[in-house]
Design a protein around this motif. Structure first.
Motif, PDB file in Angstrom:
ATOM      1  N   LEU A  91     -10.171  -1.103  -9.547  1.00  0.00           N
ATOM      2  CA  LEU A  91      -9.692  -0.509  -8.306  1.00  0.00           C
ATOM      3  C   LEU A  91      -8.499  -1.329  -7.845  1.00  0.00           C
ATOM      4  O   LEU A  91      -8.619  -2.539  -7.639  1.00  0.00           O
ATOM      5  CB  LEU A  91     -10.803  -0.541  -7.247  1.00  0.00           C
ATOM      6  N   GLY A  92      -7.332  -0.691  -7.731  1.00  0.00           N
ATOM      7  CA  GLY A  92      -6.144  -1.432  -7.336  1.00  0.00           C
ATOM      8  C   GLY A  92      -5.213  -0.606  -6.474  1.00  0.00           C
ATOM      9  O   GLY A  92      -5.207   0.626  -6.545  1.00  0.00           O
ATOM     10  N   ALA A  93      -4.420  -1.300  -5.651  1.00  0.00           N
ATOM     11  CA  ALA A  93      -3.425  -0.654  -4.797  1.00  0.00           C
ATOM     12  C   ALA A  93      -2.133  -1.455  -4.866  1.00  0.00           C
ATOM     13  O   ALA A  93      -2.152  -2.677  -5.005  1.00  0.00           O
ATOM     14  CB  ALA A  93      -3.921  -0.574  -3.355  1.00  0.00           C
ATOM     15  N   PRO A  94      -0.988  -0.760  -4.763  1.00  0.00           N
ATOM     16  CA  PRO A  94       0.293  -1.455  -4.841  1.00  0.00           C
ATOM     17  C   PRO A  94       0.606  -2.241  -3.570  1.00  0.00           C
ATOM     18  O   PRO A  94       0.214  -1.853  -2.468  1.00  0.00           O
ATOM     19  CB  PRO A  94       1.298  -0.329  -5.041  1.00  0.00           C
ATOM     20  N   LEU A  95       1.317  -3.347  -3.760  1.00  0.00           N
ATOM     21  CA  LEU A  95       1.858  -4.123  -2.646  1.00  0.00           C
ATOM     22  C   LEU A  95       3.276  -3.605  -2.401  1.00  0.00           C
ATOM     23  O   LEU A  95       4.228  -4.039  -3.058  1.00  0.00           O
ATOM     24  CB  LEU A  95       1.886  -5.618  -3.004  1.00  0.00           C
ATOM     25  N   SER A 151      -6.109  -0.819   2.421  1.00  0.00           N
ATOM     26  CA  SER A 151      -5.970  -1.634   3.631  1.00  0.00           C
ATOM     27  C   SER A 151      -5.668  -3.088   3.282  1.00  0.00           C
ATOM     28  O   SER A 151      -4.834  -3.725   3.934  1.00  0.00           O
ATOM     29  CB  SER A 151      -7.244  -1.578   4.474  1.00  0.00           C
ATOM     30  N   ALA A 152      -6.353  -3.602   2.268  1.00  0.00           N
ATOM     31  CA  ALA A 152      -6.113  -4.991   1.861  1.00  0.00           C
ATOM     32  C   ALA A 152      -4.677  -5.173   1.403  1.00  0.00           C
ATOM     33  O   ALA A 152      -4.021  -6.159   1.750  1.00  0.00           O
ATOM     34  CB  ALA A 152      -7.085  -5.383   0.749  1.00  0.00           C
ATOM     35  N   ALA A 153      -4.154  -4.228   0.623  1.00  0.00           N
ATOM     36  CA  ALA A 153      -2.765  -4.317   0.134  1.00  0.00           C
ATOM     37  C   ALA A 153      -1.785  -4.259   1.302  1.00  0.00           C
ATOM     38  O   ALA A 153      -0.843  -5.057   1.372  1.00  0.00           O
ATOM     39  CB  ALA A 153      -2.492  -3.206  -0.868  1.00  0.00           C
ATOM     40  N   ALA A 154      -1.984  -3.337   2.228  1.00  0.00           N
ATOM     41  CA  ALA A 154      -1.082  -3.203   3.374  1.00  0.00           C
ATOM     42  C   ALA A 154      -1.100  -4.462   4.234  1.00  0.00           C
ATOM     43  O   ALA A 154      -0.048  -4.955   4.668  1.00  0.00           O
ATOM     44  CB  ALA A 154      -1.464  -1.977   4.200  1.00  0.00           C
ATOM     45  N   GLU A 155      -2.277  -5.005   4.474  1.00  0.00           N
ATOM     46  CA  GLU A 155      -2.412  -6.236   5.266  1.00  0.00           C
ATOM     47  C   GLU A 155      -1.696  -7.403   4.581  1.00  0.00           C
ATOM     48  O   GLU A 155      -0.964  -8.161   5.221  1.00  0.00           O
ATOM     49  CB  GLU A 155      -3.895  -6.565   5.433  1.00  0.00           C
ATOM     50  N   LEU A 156      -1.901  -7.536   3.288  1.00  0.00           N
ATOM     51  CA  LEU A 156      -1.339  -8.680   2.581  1.00  0.00           C
ATOM     52  C   LEU A 156       0.178  -8.626   2.490  1.00  0.00           C
ATOM     53  O   LEU A 156       0.840  -9.639   2.678  1.00  0.00           O
ATOM     54  CB  LEU A 156      -1.947  -8.810   1.188  1.00  0.00           C
ATOM     55  N   VAL A 157       0.753  -7.470   2.239  1.00  0.00           N
ATOM     56  CA  VAL A 157       2.203  -7.414   2.079  1.00  0.00           C
ATOM     57  C   VAL A 157       2.911  -7.759   3.390  1.00  0.00           C
ATOM     58  O   VAL A 157       3.946  -8.433   3.387  1.00  0.00           O
ATOM     59  CB  VAL A 157       2.667  -6.061   1.486  1.00  0.00           C
ATOM     60  N   VAL A 158       2.348  -7.354   4.519  1.00  0.00           N
ATOM     61  CA  VAL A 158       2.930  -7.733   5.824  1.00  0.00           C
ATOM     62  C   VAL A 158       2.886  -9.252   5.973  1.00  0.00           C
ATOM     63  O   VAL A 158       3.869  -9.877   6.374  1.00  0.00           O
ATOM     64  CB  VAL A 158       2.186  -7.028   6.984  1.00  0.00           C
ATOM     65  N   ARG A 159       1.769  -9.831   5.659  1.00  0.00           N
ATOM     66  CA  ARG A 159       1.602 -11.289   5.751  1.00  0.00           C
ATOM     67  C   ARG A 159       2.570 -12.028   4.825  1.00  0.00           C
ATOM     68  O   ARG A 159       3.197 -13.024   5.221  1.00  0.00           O
ATOM     69  CB  ARG A 159       0.158 -11.626   5.403  1.00  0.00           C
ATOM     70  N   LEU A 160       2.719 -11.540   3.591  1.00  0.00           N
ATOM     71  CA  LEU A 160       3.612 -12.198   2.626  1.00  0.00           C
ATOM     72  C   LEU A 160       5.061 -12.181   3.107  1.00  0.00           C
ATOM     73  O   LEU A 160       5.753 -13.197   3.043  1.00  0.00           O
ATOM     74  CB  LEU A 160       3.516 -11.511   1.258  1.00  0.00           C
TER      75      LEU A 160
END
Length: 191
Positions: free
Chosen positions: A137-141, A172-181
């Motif tokens: 299960l994966g989502a793009p950053l 949701s995890a991908a969206a959260e992480l890319v903002v943080r990065l």
């Protein structure tokens, strides 16, 4: 740097062609990502593995030649034993033609594979036999420029039913992480 296009396996193209690979490599370099393990991303991956109840979780940046797990959660003892008696351990690097993250990056959409062996396009991938991966299960950053930097993903050694909840969790995890990065890279702070 050069980029070798994927090789067809018979009539089946295993790894999608990625015309953005050179630009992605430059963007990752500009953000200071994809060159070293990041303890904060390891923690992020561990939380994601806990949320999804999976064996593996990764924050994966995809370069021109390889994939790099800047964030990695894996068990201390790999759960899969190969025929020769060795354990199938996941390291920080994978070739571009291994795994499913290159498909997510090129598709620019989440990918849920409950049992990878049910999909002829994915069943022959090296991670299925080499590492015992059965579910993914994966989502793009997707960053603010619209570029897919890599993925946030989880994988397991047994088939899984991801459902809508699994898809929402990974997206949701991908969206959260890319903002943080992007925020931390812009502030010049470590991840």
């Amino acid at each position: 740097m050069s980029y070798d296009p994927p090789r067809p396996a018979g009539r089946l193209l295993l790894t999608p062609q990625d015309s953005e690979a050179p630009a992605r490599a430059r963007r990752l370099y500009g953000l200071g990502l994809g060159e070293r393990p990041e303890p904060a991303l390891d923690s992020f991956a561990a939380r994601l593995a806990g949320l999804t109840g999976t064996t593996y979780a990764m924050v994966n940046f995809i370069g021109e030649q390889a994939q790099f797990f800047a964030g990695l959660h894996a068990p201390e003892t790999a759960p899969v034993v190969r025929e020769d008696g060795t354990r199938a351990e996941i390291g920080r690097f994978l070739p571009r033609d291994h795994g499913f993250c290159p498909h997510v990056v090129v598709r620019r959409r989440a990918l849920a594979l409950g049992d990878v062996r049910d999909y002829p396009r994915f069943a022959g991938n090296a991670v299925v036999d080499d590492l015992g991966i059965r579910a993914y299960l994966g989502a793009p950053l997707l960053d603010s420029t619209g570029m897919a930097l890599g993925t946030v993903c989880v994988a397991d050694v047994m088939p899984r039913s991801w459902g809508r909840e699994g898809l929402e969790t990974i997206k949701s995890a991908a969206a959260e992480l890319v903002v943080r990065l992007e925020r931390q890279a812009g502030d010049g702070l470590p991840i």
